[in-house]
Structures are given as structure tokens and as C-alpha cells.
Design a protein around this motif. Structure first.
Motif, PDB file in Angstrom:
ATOM      1  N   ILE A   5      78.855  43.011  64.538  1.00 45.16           N
ATOM      2  CA  ILE A   5      79.361  44.162  63.751  1.00 45.16           C
ATOM      3  C   ILE A   5      79.774  44.032  62.355  1.00 45.16           C
ATOM      4  N   ASP A   6      79.596  45.063  61.584  1.00 43.41           N
ATOM      5  CA  ASP A   6      79.128  44.965  59.992  1.00 43.41           C
ATOM      6  C   ASP A   6      80.684  45.823  59.574  1.00 43.41           C
ATOM      7  N   THR A   7      81.880  45.063  59.719  1.00 40.99           N
ATOM      8  CA  THR A   7      82.922  45.674  59.177  1.00 40.99           C
ATOM      9  C   THR A   7      83.910  44.586  58.795  1.00 40.99           C
ATOM     10  N   VAL A  25      80.354  38.721  63.807  1.00 39.87           N
ATOM     11  CA  VAL A  25      80.799  39.553  62.613  1.00 39.87           C
ATOM     12  C   VAL A  25      80.200  39.401  61.286  1.00 39.87           C
ATOM     13  N   THR A  26      79.673  40.428  60.631  1.00 37.86           N
ATOM     14  CA  THR A  26      79.229  40.298  59.149  1.00 37.86           C
ATOM     15  C   THR A  26      80.370  41.155  58.355  1.00 37.86           C
ATOM     16  N   THR A  27      80.635  40.441  57.174  1.00 36.01           N
ATOM     17  CA  THR A  27      81.415  41.295  56.244  1.00 36.01           C
ATOM     18  C   THR A  27      80.525  41.138  54.746  1.00 36.01           C
ATOM     19  N   ASN A  28      80.958  41.937  53.711  1.00 31.75           N
ATOM     20  CA  ASN A  28      80.315  41.668  52.301  1.00 31.75           C
ATOM     21  C   ASN A  28      81.565  42.329  51.470  1.00 31.75           C
ATOM     22  N   PRO A  29      81.424  41.882  50.123  1.00 33.80           N
ATOM     23  CA  PRO A  29      82.661  42.212  49.277  1.00 33.80           C
ATOM     24  C   PRO A  29      82.796  43.882  49.225  1.00 33.80           C
ATOM     25  N   SER A  30      81.918  44.856  49.593  1.00 36.62           N
ATOM     26  CA  SER A  30      82.507  45.942  49.620  1.00 36.62           C
ATOM     27  C   SER A  30      83.198  46.234  50.759  1.00 36.62           C
ATOM     28  N   LEU A  31      82.841  45.757  51.893  1.00 43.89           N
ATOM     29  CA  LEU A  31      83.587  45.858  53.179  1.00 43.89           C
ATOM     30  C   LEU A  31      85.090  45.220  53.024  1.00 43.89           C
ATOM     31  N   ILE A  32      85.109  44.230  52.389  1.00 37.17           N
ATOM     32  CA  ILE A  32      86.546  43.514  52.212  1.00 37.17           C
ATOM     33  C   ILE A  32      87.206  44.370  51.233  1.00 37.17           C
ATOM     34  N   ILE A  82      78.710  31.127  55.599  1.00 34.14           N
ATOM     35  CA  ILE A  82      78.711  31.605  54.096  1.00 34.14           C
ATOM     36  C   ILE A  82      77.483  32.384  53.813  1.00 34.14           C
ATOM     37  N   LYS A  83      77.975  33.460  53.256  1.00 32.07           N
ATOM     38  CA  LYS A  83      76.772  34.295  53.060  1.00 32.07           C
ATOM     39  C   LYS A  83      76.659  34.273  51.626  1.00 32.07           C
ATOM     40  N   VAL A  84      75.352  34.040  51.195  1.00 34.80           N
ATOM     41  CA  VAL A  84      74.878  33.985  49.799  1.00 34.80           C
ATOM     42  C   VAL A  84      73.730  35.054  49.414  1.00 34.80           C
ATOM     43  N   PRO A 128      67.799  41.303  56.248  1.00 33.86           N
ATOM     44  CA  PRO A 128      66.852  41.978  55.443  1.00 33.86           C
ATOM     45  C   PRO A 128      67.788  43.517  55.778  1.00 33.86           C
ATOM     46  N   PHE A 129      67.823  44.412  54.608  1.00 33.48           N
ATOM     47  CA  PHE A 129      68.479  45.576  54.525  1.00 33.48           C
ATOM     48  C   PHE A 129      67.804  46.720  54.816  1.00 33.48           C
ATOM     49  N   VAL A 130      67.452  47.027  56.140  1.00 38.23           N
ATOM     50  CA  VAL A 130      66.571  47.951  56.479  1.00 38.23           C
ATOM     51  C   VAL A 130      66.988  49.537  56.009  1.00 38.23           C
ATOM     52  N   GLY A 131      68.168  49.901  56.087  1.00 38.58           N
ATOM     53  CA  GLY A 131      68.892  51.354  55.887  1.00 38.58           C
ATOM     54  C   GLY A 131      68.464  51.526  54.038  1.00 38.58           C
ATOM     55  N   ARG A 132      68.679  50.277  53.400  1.00 38.83           N
ATOM     56  CA  ARG A 132      68.665  50.637  52.118  1.00 38.83           C
ATOM     57  C   ARG A 132      67.195  50.801  51.540  1.00 38.83           C
ATOM     58  N   ILE A 133      66.332  50.077  52.334  1.00 38.50           N
ATOM     59  CA  ILE A 133      64.613  50.451  52.054  1.00 38.50           C
ATOM     60  C   ILE A 133      64.611  51.778  52.198  1.00 38.50           C
ATOM     61  N   VAL A 163      68.843  41.882  61.520  1.00 36.60           N
ATOM     62  CA  VAL A 163      68.777  43.109  60.717  1.00 36.60           C
ATOM     63  C   VAL A 163      69.868  43.784  60.345  1.00 36.60           C
ATOM     64  N   ALA A 164      69.827  43.940  59.122  1.00 36.70           N
ATOM     65  CA  ALA A 164      71.259  44.497  58.372  1.00 36.70           C
ATOM     66  C   ALA A 164      70.987  45.810  57.716  1.00 36.70           C
ATOM     67  N   SER A 165      72.096  46.462  57.404  1.00 37.63           N
ATOM     68  CA  SER A 165      72.172  47.665  56.651  1.00 37.63           C
ATOM     69  C   SER A 165      71.415  48.794  57.814  1.00 37.63           C
ATOM     70  N   VAL A 166      71.972  48.641  58.897  1.00 37.56           N
ATOM     71  CA  VAL A 166      71.430  49.674  60.033  1.00 37.56           C
ATOM     72  C   VAL A 166      72.238  50.894  59.991  1.00 37.56           C
ATOM     73  N   ARG A 167      71.492  51.799  59.967  1.00 38.64           N
ATOM     74  CA  ARG A 167      72.079  53.329  59.965  1.00 38.64           C
ATOM     75  C   ARG A 167      72.121  54.239  61.138  1.00 38.64           C
ATOM     76  N   HIS A 168      71.037  53.832  62.153  1.00 38.07           N
ATOM     77  CA  HIS A 168      71.254  54.596  63.429  1.00 38.07           C
ATOM     78  C   HIS A 168      70.572  53.868  64.795  1.00 38.07           C
ATOM     79  N   VAL A 183      71.113  42.292  65.470  1.00 33.22           N
ATOM     80  CA  VAL A 183      71.328  43.255  64.483  1.00 33.22           C
ATOM     81  C   VAL A 183      72.764  43.402  64.217  1.00 33.22           C
ATOM     82  N   THR A 184      72.945  43.666  63.068  1.00 32.66           N
ATOM     83  CA  THR A 184      74.567  43.986  62.650  1.00 32.66           C
ATOM     84  C   THR A 184      74.986  45.422  62.386  1.00 32.66           C
ATOM     85  N   LEU A 185      75.816  45.869  63.125  1.00 31.15           N
ATOM     86  CA  LEU A 185      75.930  47.276  63.585  1.00 31.15           C
ATOM     87  C   LEU A 185      77.406  47.830  63.011  1.00 31.15           C
TER      88      LEU A 185
HETATM   89  C1  E4P Z   1      74.878  43.025  56.101  1.00 30.54           C
HETATM   90  O1  E4P Z   1      75.317  42.050  56.307  1.00 30.54           O
HETATM   91  C2  E4P Z   1      75.556  44.158  55.137  1.00 30.54           C
HETATM   92  O2  E4P Z   1      76.845  43.998  54.994  1.00 30.54           O
HETATM   93  C3  E4P Z   1      75.306  45.589  55.263  1.00 30.54           C
HETATM   94  O3  E4P Z   1      74.375  45.435  56.617  1.00 30.54           O
HETATM   95  C4  E4P Z   1      75.075  46.425  54.399  1.00 30.54           C
HETATM   96  O4  E4P Z   1      74.864  47.684  54.880  1.00 30.54           O
HETATM   97  P1  E4P Z   1      74.805  49.041  53.880  1.00 30.54           P
HETATM   98  O5  E4P Z   1      73.497  49.202  53.345  1.00 30.54           O
HETATM   99  O6  E4P Z   1      75.150  50.126  54.965  1.00 30.54           O
HETATM  100  O7  E4P Z   1      75.945  48.884  53.010  1.00 30.54           O
END
Ligand code: E4P
Length: 229
Positions: A5-7, A25-32, A82-84, A128-133, A163-168, A183-185
Motif C-alpha cells: 500500500i502506497d501511503t 508498504v511504500t512511502t515517499n517524501p511527499s506521502l510523509i 531503504i528507498k533511493v 517503475p512509475f506507470v501513472g506518471r508515464i 509497479v508504482a504510481s498506480v492510478r486505477h 503492485v503498490t496501491l
Molecule cells: C512509489 O513507491 C511511489 O510512492 C508512488 O507510487 C508514486 O505515485 P504517484 O505518481 O501517484 O505520486
């Protein structure tokens, strides 16, 4: 296929982990930042709720500082990954951490070439960030197809495709068809996976027919129990 889960929202994680569907779980600086908490506490709290991998991202961009931040984050709990970012310094950090047996998720991947590099330095996960592509007019799932294909040619690559940046929900189904590992959702997409209008309509029909019978399974069982006494 594993579901992360991506939150960084603890309530969402607590709620959805009760379904038994969450593998990590996945997080990123924006989610934190969105969670409003400090990263060390937020990651520690998530690790108390989830036993699977919990990705915490370094915010430094230079190798030595990335290593120092990675040390702090990895000491929070044994399941911290650790995410880099996929940069030269990020991959140098990844290589060294992997030599120390620390799990690493290489994030912000937008090309098959980048995924190949992450596999070569022994990343535990490539994101890989599919939604942003898709957002810039590309087809994110084509990248997943390419990475699955490339990694499958080299059994020595043990990197899991996350698989990240999942939108649907379609992103999830396509990823599953391609054999992606994880997948991270976002919580909203995980909830959408449960939904189908025919399920709602069917359940509503069953319940209205059932109500007409006046029966209750538990009351009937109670009556039976009493009659047998
Ligand atoms: C992956 O680990 C990222 O946190 C995330 O999937 C980014 O998704 P976004 O493009 O919706 O911000």
C-alpha cells in the motif's frame, strides 16, 4: 502477486491491513509530508502495524549523506527497506547497502535502461512509475512489459518488479497479466478492486428476497439449540 500500500496514513494502513491483503508498504517524501508526522515516528508506527517490507526514502542526493540517512532509517525496524532514487549516487548507495544485506527499493524508474542498472547493482525492488508515464502521454504498462522481459532473460537478477504510481484497477490487472511481482496501491485503488456493480446489485437482491422469508440464521440456530436441550 504481492500487494503493497502506497501511503503514510496510519489509519488507512491499520484499516486495510485487517483485510489480510497487505504484503508491505511504500512511502515517499511527499506521502510523509502529507501525513504531517516526522519520518522517524511515522515509519516506526507503520512497522508496528505491518510485518512485511516498509519502504522509507532517503532525502539526501549525495552518496555519503544518503548512506548516513540510510543507516538511521534502517535502524528503525528490521523490515525497513531503504528507498533511493535512480541516480548515480542512488545506485552507488544501493550497491553498498546490498553488500551489507540491507534491502533497497530503487525508485523513480522511467526506462528499461534504468531498470537494468538497478538489477545489476542488486536492488531488492525496482519501482517503475506507470501513472506518471501515462500522465505525459506515454503508456506506463509498456515499461513493465519490457522490464519483465529483460529480467526474465537473466536469472541472476533477483530484483522484484514493484509497479508504482498506480492510478486505477486496470494497471493492477495488466501488471498481474505481465507477471510483475508486486503492485503498490493507493488506498483508493485497493478499495476499487473490491467493487463491481453486479456484486452490489446481486447482494441487494439476495437480501431483499431473504428479508421476505422473515428468517434469521442465528435465531434459527438458537431455536434448534433450545429444542435439543
Ligand atoms: C512509489 O513507491 C511511489 O510512492 C508512488 O507510487 C508514486 O505515485 P504517484 O505518481 O501517484 O505520486
Amino acid at each position: 502477486m504481492k500487494f503493497f500500500i502506497d501511503t503514510a496514513d496510519l489509519e488507512e494502513i491499520r484499516d486495510l491491513s485487517d483485510t489480510g491483503l497487505l504484503d508491505g508498504v511504500t512511502t515517499n517524501p511527499s506521502l510523509i509530508a502529507k501525513s504531517g508526522g516526522n519520518i522517524l515516528d511515522v515509519i516506526a508506527n507503520i512497522c508496528d502495524l505491518v510485518s512485511g517490507p516498509v519502504s522509507a526514502e532517503v532525502t539526501a542526493t549525495e552518496f555519503d549523506a544518503m548512506m548516513s540517512e540510510a543507516k538511521v532509517l534502517s535502524e528503525i525496524a528490521p523490515n525497513v527497506v531503504i528507498k533511493v532514487p535512480l541516480t548515480v549516487d542512488g545506485l552507488k548507495t544501493c550497491k553498498l547497502l546490498r553488500e551489507d544485506n540491507i534491502e533497497v527499493n530503487v525508485t523513480l524508474c522511467f526506462s528499461a535502461a534504468q531498470a537494468l542498472l538497478a538489477g545489476k547493482v542488486g536492488a531488492s525492488f525496482i519501482s517503475p512509475f506507470v501513472g506518471r508515464i501515462d500522465d505525459i502521454g506515454g503508456t506506463g504498462m509498456e515499461l513493465i512489459d519490457e522490464i519483465v522481459d529483460i529480467y526474465s532473460q537473466y536469472p541472476s537478477i533477483e530484483t522484484e518488479i514493484l509497479v508504482a504510481s498506480v492510478r486505477h484497477p486496470n494497471h493492477v490487472i495488466e501488471a498481474a497479466k505481465m507477471g510483475a511481482d508486486i503492485v503498490t496501491l493507493p488506498p483508493k485503488v485497493l478499495r476499487q478492486l473490491f467493487k463491481h456493480p453486479l456484486t452490489d446489485r446481486g447482494l441487494s437482491d439476495f437480501l431483499s428476497d431473504w428479508e421476505k422469508t422473515g428468517q434469521s440464521i442465528l435465531n434459527l440456530a438458537e431455536d434448534r439449540k433450545k429444542a435439543a436441550e
